[in-house]
Design an enzyme around this catalytic site. Structure first.
Site, short mmCIF file in Angstrom:
data_model
loop_
_atom_site.label_atom_id
_atom_site.label_comp_id
_atom_site.label_asym_id
_atom_site.label_seq_id
_atom_site.Cartn_x
_atom_site.Cartn_y
_atom_site.Cartn_z
N GLU A 132 0.75 -1.32 0.08
CA GLU A 132 -0.10 0.05 0.01
C GLU A 132 0.71 1.38 0.13
OE1 GLU A 132 -3.20 0.64 -0.56
OE2 GLU A 132 -3.49 -1.58 -0.79
N TYR A 165 -7.07 6.38 4.27
CA TYR A 165 -7.28 5.53 3.09
C TYR A 165 -6.22 4.24 3.37
CZ TYR A 165 -6.00 2.53 -1.00
OH TYR A 165 -5.84 1.90 -2.13
N ASP A 201 -9.71 6.23 -2.62
CA ASP A 201 -8.83 6.78 -3.49
C ASP A 201 -9.12 7.14 -4.69
OD1 ASP A 201 -9.26 4.48 -4.76
OD2 ASP A 201 -7.06 3.56 -4.98
#
Length: 330
Positions: A40, A123, A141
């Protein structure tokens, strides 16, 4: 269609679509929260195809949280070299050190604890918690914003507070209803659970990202194969190309730099960037931002305090970073 009914229909369609259409990405083959955290962070501002070899090399070299926490910073920078936005790698190590020092080396499962890690925003925390632990934590996102604004016909600018809050609320409702599928199936064994149903929150969030990446793209979206086109307001009203409404593009800023590749006795002069600046701690040829009219000799004299014995053009590099259009003359 009432909102709750629509939410349920979207969740059902995406959970059916995702296992059959998702890309086979290496971080989707694990539930290790550390590996998912690394993916991520790498995927922030970086394309999937670029990230894959970096992620695989990172996990080979630093397979555990302890390894990342204790790694030499120079080694980390070398592993990250080419991905850019180097603050990310320093925060990745700081996060590993927090996990070792505060959580005994075990990746935290609580959303607030994940959110408190250096370099982790709302997020990223939501993505890690849902993908690694199947928690009903929402994500939002660029891909998800595009999907939601089109499905629900949201004309407001997603950057504006009210519209952004609405989008987060929708993302929250979607993953919550996905979690109810898991919850219901845990309590009731009236039918066989299908493969992957135990990961409904993970799959729902990933399906939103995947739909935006593969089908509901910024340009030339493939509405004909979209699993939720019958539920999509933008598709029904022919507004797909108009959403999301991101407002006018920020005007580009032109910048010029001059770099000096100084050689003596087969050695080259480099310097290390200080802390607290862009690309901190990285090594570079001495370079200086300059106005359009300043020539290389004048810049060299002003920066080094003596006249260069000889200066010859080497190469000119043009590139863009966000809104900046940069010309570097070496």
């Amino acid at each position: 269609m009432p909102n709750l009914q629509k939410i349920n229909a979207i969740v059902a369609s995406l959970l059916d679509w995702f296992p059959r259409n998702a890309r086979d990405l290496p971080w989707r083959r694990t539930h290790d929260p550390y590996a998912i955290h690394v993916s991520e962070i790498m995927l922030q501002q970086t394309a999937v195809k670029t990230v894959i070899p970096f992620w695989e090399r990172w996990l080979r070299e630093l397979p555990t949280i302890d390894a990342a926490a204790n790694a030499n910073p120079d080694r980390l920078h070398k592993l990250w070299e080419g991905l850019g936005y180097y603050t990310r790698v320093r925060n990745l190590q700081k996060a590993a050190q927090v996990i070792v020092g505060k959580h005994g080396g075990k990746f935290p499962e609580n959303f607030d604890d994940v959110l408190a890690l250096p370099g982790v925003g709302r997020y990223t925390a939501g993505a890690i918690c849902s993908i690694a632990f199947n928690r009903p934590t929402p994500i939002l996102d660029g891909n998800v914003i595009r999907v939601l604004t089109r499905i629900f016909g949201i004309a407001g600018n997603p950057k504006e507070k009210k519209t952004n809050a609405r989008l987060w609320k929708l993302a929250e409702e979607l993953v919550f209803h996905a979690s109810r599928i898991t919850h219901h199936e845990t309590k009731s064994r009236t039918r066989m659970r299908t493969k992957g149903e135990e990961d409904c929150c993970s799959h729902l969030n990933q399906s939103l990202m995947e739909l935006g990446a593969l089908v509901c793209t910024p340009r030339n979206p493939q509405c004909s194969i979209c699993p939720v086109k019958k539920l999509c307001v933008a598709f029904k009203e022919s507004r797909v190309a108009k959403l999301p409404n991101l407002g006018p593009r920020e005007k580009a800023t032109v910048r010029r730099f001059v770099a000096f590749v100084c050689e003596r006795d087969g050695k080259f002069l480099v310097r290390q960037r200080p802390a607290g600046v862009v690309n901190a701690h990285l090594w570079e040829f001495p370079n200086f931002e300059a106005g359009e009219r300043l020539d290389a000799k004048t810049i060299f004299q002003s920066q080094f305090g003596f006249a260069a014995p000889e200066i010859a053009p080497l190469v000119t590099v043009k590139h863009s970073i966000t809104r900046y259009r940069i010309t570097l003359e070496a």
